[in-house]
Design a protein around this motif. Sequence first.
Motif, PDB file in Angstrom:
ATOM      1  N   ARG A 246       0.826  -1.217   0.000  1.00  0.00           N
ATOM      2  CA  ARG A 246       0.000   0.000   0.000  1.00  0.00           C
ATOM      3  C   ARG A 246       0.854   1.259   0.000  1.00  0.00           C
ATOM      4  NH1 ARG A 246      -2.951   1.042   4.338  1.00  0.00           N
ATOM      5  NH2 ARG A 246      -1.518  -0.058   5.719  1.00  0.00           N
ATOM      6  N   THR A 247       2.089   1.155   0.496  1.00  0.00           N
ATOM      7  CA  THR A 247       2.922   2.347   0.666  1.00  0.00           C
ATOM      8  C   THR A 247       4.198   2.335  -0.168  1.00  0.00           C
ATOM      9  OG1 THR A 247       3.999   1.309   2.575  1.00  0.00           O
ATOM     10  CG2 THR A 247       2.072   2.692   3.012  1.00  0.00           C
ATOM     11  N   SER A 248       4.653   1.153  -0.594  1.00  0.00           N
ATOM     12  CA  SER A 248       5.899   1.053  -1.353  1.00  0.00           C
ATOM     13  C   SER A 248       5.616   0.572  -2.772  1.00  0.00           C
ATOM     14  CB  SER A 248       6.868   0.088  -0.663  1.00  0.00           C
ATOM     15  OG  SER A 248       8.030  -0.108  -1.457  1.00  0.00           O
ATOM     16  N   PRO A 249       5.905   1.393  -3.792  1.00  0.00           N
ATOM     17  CA  PRO A 249       5.619   0.996  -5.179  1.00  0.00           C
ATOM     18  C   PRO A 249       6.361  -0.265  -5.604  1.00  0.00           C
ATOM     19  CG  PRO A 249       6.082   3.354  -5.035  1.00  0.00           C
ATOM     20  CD  PRO A 249       6.440   2.767  -3.708  1.00  0.00           C
ATOM     21  N   GLY A 250       7.517  -0.537  -4.994  1.00  0.00           N
ATOM     22  CA  GLY A 250       8.294  -1.698  -5.393  1.00  0.00           C
ATOM     23  C   GLY A 250       7.907  -2.979  -4.687  1.00  0.00           C
ATOM     24  N   HIS A 251       7.002  -2.890  -3.720  1.00  0.00           N
ATOM     25  CA  HIS A 251       6.616  -4.080  -2.961  1.00  0.00           C
ATOM     26  C   HIS A 251       5.426  -4.762  -3.619  1.00  0.00           C
ATOM     27  CE1 HIS A 251       6.568  -6.533   0.716  1.00  0.00           C
ATOM     28  NE2 HIS A 251       5.253  -6.528   0.582  1.00  0.00           N
ATOM     29  N   ARG A 252       5.409  -6.088  -3.587  1.00  0.00           N
ATOM     30  CA  ARG A 252       4.300  -6.866  -4.132  1.00  0.00           C
ATOM     31  C   ARG A 252       3.687  -7.700  -3.021  1.00  0.00           C
ATOM     32  NH1 ARG A 252       5.137  -3.609  -7.230  1.00  0.00           N
ATOM     33  NH2 ARG A 252       5.688  -3.733  -9.440  1.00  0.00           N
ATOM     34  N   HIS A 253       2.358  -7.762  -3.016  1.00  0.00           N
ATOM     35  CA  HIS A 253       1.686  -8.559  -1.989  1.00  0.00           C
ATOM     36  C   HIS A 253       2.097 -10.021  -2.146  1.00  0.00           C
ATOM     37  CE1 HIS A 253      -1.406  -9.109   1.093  1.00  0.00           C
ATOM     38  NE2 HIS A 253      -1.570 -10.294   0.536  1.00  0.00           N
ATOM     39  N   THR A 254       2.440 -10.648  -1.025  1.00  0.00           N
ATOM     40  CA  THR A 254       3.010 -11.993  -1.044  1.00  0.00           C
ATOM     41  C   THR A 254       2.255 -12.914  -0.102  1.00  0.00           C
ATOM     42  OG1 THR A 254       5.195 -11.040  -1.485  1.00  0.00           O
ATOM     43  CG2 THR A 254       5.128 -13.321  -0.732  1.00  0.00           C
ATOM     44  N   TRP A 255       2.051 -14.141  -0.561  1.00  0.00           N
ATOM     45  CA  TRP A 255       1.460 -15.190   0.265  1.00  0.00           C
ATOM     46  C   TRP A 255       2.531 -16.237   0.554  1.00  0.00           C
ATOM     47  CZ3 TRP A 255      -0.971 -12.710  -3.656  1.00  0.00           C
ATOM     48  CH2 TRP A 255      -2.234 -12.148  -3.401  1.00  0.00           C
ATOM     49  N   ALA A 256       2.917 -16.366   1.808  1.00  0.00           N
ATOM     50  CA  ALA A 256       3.853 -17.417   2.188  1.00  0.00           C
ATOM     51  C   ALA A 256       3.148 -18.768   2.115  1.00  0.00           C
ATOM     52  CB  ALA A 256       4.383 -17.164   3.600  1.00  0.00           C
ATOM     53  N   GLU A 257       3.924 -19.825   2.195  1.00  0.00           N
ATOM     54  CA  GLU A 257       3.361 -21.169   2.047  1.00  0.00           C
ATOM     55  C   GLU A 257       2.279 -21.447   3.088  1.00  0.00           C
ATOM     56  OE1 GLU A 257       4.987 -25.736   1.321  1.00  0.00           O
ATOM     57  OE2 GLU A 257       6.337 -24.178   2.077  1.00  0.00           O
ATOM     58  N   THR A 258       2.421 -20.857   4.269  1.00  0.00           N
ATOM     59  CA  THR A 258       1.422 -21.069   5.318  1.00  0.00           C
ATOM     60  C   THR A 258       0.084 -20.415   4.989  1.00  0.00           C
ATOM     61  OG1 THR A 258       2.340 -19.143   6.481  1.00  0.00           O
ATOM     62  CG2 THR A 258       3.138 -21.321   7.144  1.00  0.00           C
ATOM     63  N   SER A 259       0.061 -19.532   3.981  1.00  0.00           N
ATOM     64  CA  SER A 259      -1.176 -18.834   3.602  1.00  0.00           C
ATOM     65  C   SER A 259      -1.802 -19.399   2.336  1.00  0.00           C
ATOM     66  CB  SER A 259      -0.890 -17.336   3.396  1.00  0.00           C
ATOM     67  OG  SER A 259      -0.304 -16.760   4.535  1.00  0.00           O
ATOM     68  N   TRP A 260      -1.252 -20.478   1.796  1.00  0.00           N
ATOM     69  CA  TRP A 260      -1.740 -20.985   0.520  1.00  0.00           C
ATOM     70  C   TRP A 260      -3.158 -21.541   0.609  1.00  0.00           C
ATOM     71  CZ3 TRP A 260       3.079 -23.917  -1.827  1.00  0.00           C
ATOM     72  CH2 TRP A 260       4.043 -22.951  -2.170  1.00  0.00           C
TER      73      TRP A 260
ATOM     74  N   SER B  33      -3.337 -28.034  -3.884  1.00  0.00           N
ATOM     75  CA  SER B  33      -2.381 -29.060  -4.303  1.00  0.00           C
ATOM     76  C   SER B  33      -1.673 -28.658  -5.589  1.00  0.00           C
ATOM     77  CB  SER B  33      -3.091 -30.404  -4.492  1.00  0.00           C
ATOM     78  OG  SER B  33      -4.056 -30.328  -5.527  1.00  0.00           O
ATOM     79  N   GLU B  34      -2.355 -27.874  -6.443  1.00  0.00           N
ATOM     80  CA  GLU B  34      -1.721 -27.405  -7.674  1.00  0.00           C
ATOM     81  C   GLU B  34      -0.585 -26.435  -7.363  1.00  0.00           C
ATOM     82  OE1 GLU B  34      -4.699 -25.748 -10.175  1.00  0.00           O
ATOM     83  OE2 GLU B  34      -5.330 -27.679 -10.971  1.00  0.00           O
ATOM     84  N   LEU B  35      -0.773 -25.615  -6.327  1.00  0.00           N
ATOM     85  CA  LEU B  35       0.292 -24.695  -5.942  1.00  0.00           C
ATOM     86  C   LEU B  35       1.545 -25.467  -5.539  1.00  0.00           C
ATOM     87  CD1 LEU B  35      -1.618 -22.020  -3.817  1.00  0.00           C
ATOM     88  CD2 LEU B  35      -0.612 -21.716  -6.077  1.00  0.00           C
ATOM     89  N   ALA B  36       1.345 -26.507  -4.733  1.00  0.00           N
ATOM     90  CA  ALA B  36       2.486 -27.307  -4.291  1.00  0.00           C
ATOM     91  C   ALA B  36       3.169 -27.985  -5.474  1.00  0.00           C
ATOM     92  CB  ALA B  36       2.030 -28.342  -3.269  1.00  0.00           C
ATOM     93  N   VAL B  37       2.367 -28.529  -6.386  1.00  0.00           N
ATOM     94  CA  VAL B  37       2.931 -29.191  -7.562  1.00  0.00           C
ATOM     95  C   VAL B  37       3.704 -28.193  -8.413  1.00  0.00           C
ATOM     96  CG1 VAL B  37       2.349 -30.318  -9.741  1.00  0.00           C
ATOM     97  CG2 VAL B  37       1.227 -31.031  -7.633  1.00  0.00           C
ATOM     98  N   LEU B  38       3.160 -26.998  -8.553  1.00  0.00           N
ATOM     99  CA  LEU B  38       3.799 -25.967  -9.369  1.00  0.00           C
ATOM    100  C   LEU B  38       5.168 -25.596  -8.817  1.00  0.00           C
ATOM    101  CD1 LEU B  38       3.297 -24.088 -11.793  1.00  0.00           C
ATOM    102  CD2 LEU B  38       2.381 -22.423 -10.188  1.00  0.00           C
ATOM    103  N   VAL B  39       5.246 -25.435  -7.502  1.00  0.00           N
ATOM    104  CA  VAL B  39       6.517 -25.073  -6.878  1.00  0.00           C
ATOM    105  C   VAL B  39       7.506 -26.228  -6.964  1.00  0.00           C
ATOM    106  CG1 VAL B  39       7.616 -24.500  -4.689  1.00  0.00           C
ATOM    107  CG2 VAL B  39       5.511 -23.354  -5.352  1.00  0.00           C
ATOM    108  N   GLU B  40       7.027 -27.439  -6.704  1.00  0.00           N
ATOM    109  CA  GLU B  40       7.923 -28.589  -6.744  1.00  0.00           C
ATOM    110  C   GLU B  40       8.409 -28.871  -8.160  1.00  0.00           C
ATOM    111  OE1 GLU B  40       9.076 -29.682  -4.201  1.00  0.00           O
ATOM    112  OE2 GLU B  40       7.655 -29.161  -2.623  1.00  0.00           O
ATOM    113  N   ALA B  41       7.635 -28.453  -9.168  1.00  0.00           N
ATOM    114  CA  ALA B  41       8.032 -28.707 -10.553  1.00  0.00           C
ATOM    115  C   ALA B  41       9.253 -27.899 -10.957  1.00  0.00           C
ATOM    116  CB  ALA B  41       6.878 -28.393 -11.508  1.00  0.00           C
TER     117      ALA B  41
END
Length: 268
Positions: A211-225, A237-245
Motif C-alpha cells: 500500500r505504501t511502497s511501489p516496489g513491494h508486491r503482496h506476497t502469500w507465504a506457504e502457510t497462507s496458501w 495441491s496445484e500450488l504445491a505441484v507448481l513449486v515442486e516442478a
Amino acid sequence: MNAQTDHASTVSGRQVARAALWLDLLHRQFPELIEELAPGRTGAPGRSAPPPDAAASARRSAADRADRDAALWNEQHGLRGAGGGSAPLRLHVSDALRDITDGVVELEEAIRDRLGLGRPPRADVPARLRRIAGLLASVADHPVLAEHVLAECRRMSRRCSAALGEAEQLVRVRGRCPWCDSVSLRAFPAWRAVLCVNPGCRCTEADCECRTSPGHRHTWAETSWSQLALDAGVDESELAVLVEAAEPADGSGSVSGSESVGGSGSAA
C-alpha cells in the motif's frame, strides 16, 4: 498402517531423488562460486603468483577495508554498487560461500548422526557433497530426515545459483488475485511463496507494504496458501505441484520455470 508406511516410503523416495538432482547441481556450481570470489585472477594454470611484499599487502588490506566500508554504507542506505568496484560482488559471494560451506558440513553431520555413523572426517565441500550423495539411499528410510535433506539441498543450490547471477523465473499460477482481480499471480519457488505482479495491486492489510511502497508486491507465504486457494479459486495441491516442478532437470544444470498450471492470461 502398512498403507501409511508404504505411502511415507514412496514420498521419501521421491524427496531423495529430487535431493540428488539439487546435490548434483550444487556440486557442479560450487567450484564456480570459489572462482567468482576472486574475479579477474590471471596467470598461467598451475603456477602460483609470487607472494606480495609488505607494502603491497598493506595496500591490499587498505583497499579491502575501504571496499567493505563502502559496501556497508551502500547497504545501510539502500544502494547497490554500479559495477565499478568489486566489493559488493565479492561480499555477496563470500556470504554465500560461507553459508553453503557451513550448511553442507551441518547437513552431513545431521545425516550421519541420524544414521548412527558418527561424526564425518574433515573434507572440502565437493568431497562432502559426494559423501552425502552416497548416503541418500539410507536417508530414504527416514521420512523426516529425507524432507530436511531435500529442503537444505534445494536451499543451498539456489543460494549458489543466485550468487552466480542466475535469476530464477517466476511461474504463472492459475486464478485471479483476490485483491486486484487480475490474472497476475506468480509462484516464486526459491522462497516457496506466491505474489501478485500487478504494479497497481493494493491490499487492505495494515502490515503489508504494497500500500505504501511501489516496489513491494503482496506476497502469500506457504502457510497462507490454503486461504489463497479459497480466495483465488486455485487448488492448493496445484500450488504445491507448481513449486515442486521448478526442480533441476535430470542431467542438466538448469532450473525449470515459466510453466503454467491451468492455462495463461494477461493481467486484466
